[in-house]
Design a protein around this motif. Sequence first.
Motif, PDB file in Angstrom:
ATOM      1  N   SER A  22      52.583  33.762 -31.171  1.00 49.96           N
ATOM      2  CA  SER A  22      52.949  34.092 -29.787  1.00 49.96           C
ATOM      3  C   SER A  22      52.504  32.999 -28.822  1.00 49.96           C
ATOM      4  N   VAL A  23      51.408  32.342 -29.123  1.00 50.06           N
ATOM      5  CA  VAL A  23      50.946  31.230 -28.289  1.00 50.06           C
ATOM      6  C   VAL A  23      51.811  30.002 -28.545  1.00 50.06           C
ATOM      7  N   LEU A  24      52.056  29.687 -29.796  1.00 57.26           N
ATOM      8  CA  LEU A  24      52.834  28.493 -30.122  1.00 57.26           C
ATOM      9  C   LEU A  24      54.272  28.582 -29.610  1.00 57.26           C
ATOM     10  N   ASN A  25      54.779  29.794 -29.419  1.00 56.70           N
ATOM     11  CA  ASN A  25      56.150  29.998 -28.958  1.00 56.70           C
ATOM     12  C   ASN A  25      56.282  30.102 -27.442  1.00 56.70           C
ATOM     13  N   GLN A  26      55.268  29.708 -26.709  1.00 57.76           N
ATOM     14  CA  GLN A  26      55.331  29.736 -25.249  1.00 57.76           C
ATOM     15  C   GLN A  26      56.386  28.751 -24.745  1.00 57.76           C
ATOM     16  N   THR A  27      57.075  29.129 -23.682  1.00 57.16           N
ATOM     17  CA  THR A  27      58.039  28.219 -23.070  1.00 57.16           C
ATOM     18  C   THR A  27      57.327  27.076 -22.351  1.00 57.16           C
ATOM     19  N   TYR A  28      56.117  27.310 -21.884  1.00 54.73           N
ATOM     20  CA  TYR A  28      55.278  26.266 -21.288  1.00 54.73           C
ATOM     21  C   TYR A  28      54.498  25.631 -22.434  1.00 54.73           C
ATOM     22  N   LYS A  29      54.656  24.353 -22.642  1.00 51.32           N
ATOM     23  CA  LYS A  29      54.139  23.696 -23.845  1.00 51.32           C
ATOM     24  C   LYS A  29      52.859  22.892 -23.656  1.00 51.32           C
ATOM     25  N   GLU A  30      52.406  22.719 -22.430  1.00 48.24           N
ATOM     26  CA  GLU A  30      51.235  21.872 -22.187  1.00 48.24           C
ATOM     27  C   GLU A  30      49.945  22.704 -22.270  1.00 48.24           C
ATOM     28  N   PHE A  31      49.557  22.999 -23.490  1.00 48.90           N
ATOM     29  CA  PHE A  31      48.352  23.797 -23.711  1.00 48.90           C
ATOM     30  C   PHE A  31      47.643  23.329 -24.966  1.00 48.90           C
ATOM     31  N   GLU A  32      46.390  23.739 -25.047  1.00 50.12           N
ATOM     32  CA  GLU A  32      45.640  23.630 -26.293  1.00 50.12           C
ATOM     33  C   GLU A  32      45.188  25.040 -26.631  1.00 50.12           C
ATOM     34  N   LEU A  33      45.208  25.360 -27.901  1.00 46.06           N
ATOM     35  CA  LEU A  33      44.737  26.656 -28.373  1.00 46.06           C
ATOM     36  C   LEU A  33      43.447  26.413 -29.135  1.00 46.06           C
ATOM     37  N   ILE A  34      42.361  26.923 -28.596  1.00 41.38           N
ATOM     38  CA  ILE A  34      41.053  26.765 -29.227  1.00 41.38           C
ATOM     39  C   ILE A  34      40.709  28.085 -29.904  1.00 41.38           C
ATOM     40  N   ILE A  35      40.682  28.054 -31.225  1.00 42.52           N
ATOM     41  CA  ILE A  35      40.377  29.264 -31.988  1.00 42.52           C
ATOM     42  C   ILE A  35      38.978  29.127 -32.568  1.00 42.52           C
ATOM     43  N   VAL A  36      38.132  30.098 -32.268  1.00 36.39           N
ATOM     44  CA  VAL A  36      36.760  30.105 -32.779  1.00 36.39           C
ATOM     45  C   VAL A  36      36.660  31.207 -33.824  1.00 36.39           C
ATOM     46  N   GLU A  37      36.592  30.777 -35.071  1.00 37.57           N
ATOM     47  CA  GLU A  37      36.409  31.713 -36.189  1.00 37.57           C
ATOM     48  C   GLU A  37      34.928  32.033 -36.246  1.00 37.57           C
ATOM     49  N   ASN A  38      34.642  33.319 -36.215  1.00 40.27           N
ATOM     50  CA  ASN A  38      33.296  33.794 -35.939  1.00 40.27           C
ATOM     51  C   ASN A  38      32.708  34.551 -37.131  1.00 40.27           C
ATOM     52  N   GLY A  39      32.571  33.875 -38.269  1.00 34.12           N
ATOM     53  CA  GLY A  39      31.914  34.485 -39.422  1.00 34.12           C
ATOM     54  C   GLY A  39      32.751  35.508 -40.160  1.00 34.12           C
ATOM     55  N   SER A  40      34.044  35.322 -40.220  1.00 31.58           N
ATOM     56  CA  SER A  40      34.936  36.274 -40.893  1.00 31.58           C
ATOM     57  C   SER A  40      34.658  36.336 -42.390  1.00 31.58           C
ATOM     58  N   THR A  41      34.858  37.517 -42.948  1.00 32.98           N
ATOM     59  CA  THR A  41      34.744  37.696 -44.398  1.00 32.98           C
ATOM     60  C   THR A  41      36.114  37.907 -45.031  1.00 32.98           C
ATOM     61  N   ASP A  42      37.163  37.901 -44.224  1.00 34.71           N
ATOM     62  CA  ASP A  42      38.522  38.035 -44.744  1.00 34.71           C
ATOM     63  C   ASP A  42      39.179  36.643 -44.785  1.00 34.71           C
ATOM     64  N   ASN A  43      40.469  36.569 -44.759  1.00 41.91           N
ATOM     65  CA  ASN A  43      41.213  35.321 -44.882  1.00 41.91           C
ATOM     66  C   ASN A  43      41.476  34.632 -43.532  1.00 41.91           C
ATOM     67  N   SER A  44      40.837  35.064 -42.466  1.00 37.82           N
ATOM     68  CA  SER A  44      41.069  34.504 -41.128  1.00 37.82           C
ATOM     69  C   SER A  44      40.855  32.994 -41.090  1.00 37.82           C
ATOM     70  N   LYS A  45      39.764  32.534 -41.668  1.00 33.66           N
ATOM     71  CA  LYS A  45      39.439  31.107 -41.621  1.00 33.66           C
ATOM     72  C   LYS A  45      40.564  30.273 -42.242  1.00 33.66           C
ATOM     73  N   GLN A  46      41.095  30.697 -43.369  1.00 36.63           N
ATOM     74  CA  GLN A  46      42.164  29.945 -44.031  1.00 36.63           C
ATOM     75  C   GLN A  46      43.452  29.951 -43.201  1.00 36.63           C
ATOM     76  N   ILE A  47      43.754  31.079 -42.588  1.00 34.73           N
ATOM     77  CA  ILE A  47      44.949  31.178 -41.738  1.00 34.73           C
ATOM     78  C   ILE A  47      44.845  30.195 -40.572  1.00 34.73           C
ATOM     79  N   ILE A  48      43.703  30.178 -39.916  1.00 33.84           N
ATOM     80  CA  ILE A  48      43.496  29.275 -38.783  1.00 33.84           C
ATOM     81  C   ILE A  48      43.571  27.817 -39.240  1.00 33.84           C
TER      82      ILE A  48
END
Length: 119
Positions: A22-48
């Motif tokens: 949903s972020v990557l599909n924004q019509t406004y393209k001048e952004f950075e997406l900062i994702i902070v993976e916070n000690g996940s035990t699932d597959n979140s880290k790999q997805i990010i």
Amino acid sequence: MMISIIMPANNAEKYLSTSIESVLNQTYKEFELIIVENGSTDNSKQIIEDYSLKDKRIKFITTLKKGVSNARNLALEVAKGKFITFIDADDYMEPENLERMINKIDEYGVDICIAGYIE
């Protein structure tokens, strides 16, 4: 104008791809997406990690589980945008969200824009 979008992520693999897309599909393209993976035990880290390799606008930070506030503060330290917005890993943005916000900021010459949400 660059916008920094900050997303803390902890055990969010079920929703994470939808949120990132949903972020990557924004019509406004001048952004950075900062994702902070916070000690996940699932597959979140790999997805990010996979997304960060595909799109240079994604900055990936990993940390021990110290809570959502710590994750946001870490991201604020590296954010380069003139404006900052937050999204949770289980939320999504409508495609024109950032564009509408920037247009209102320009129209009214303000320093802050607060948007609503749909539950």
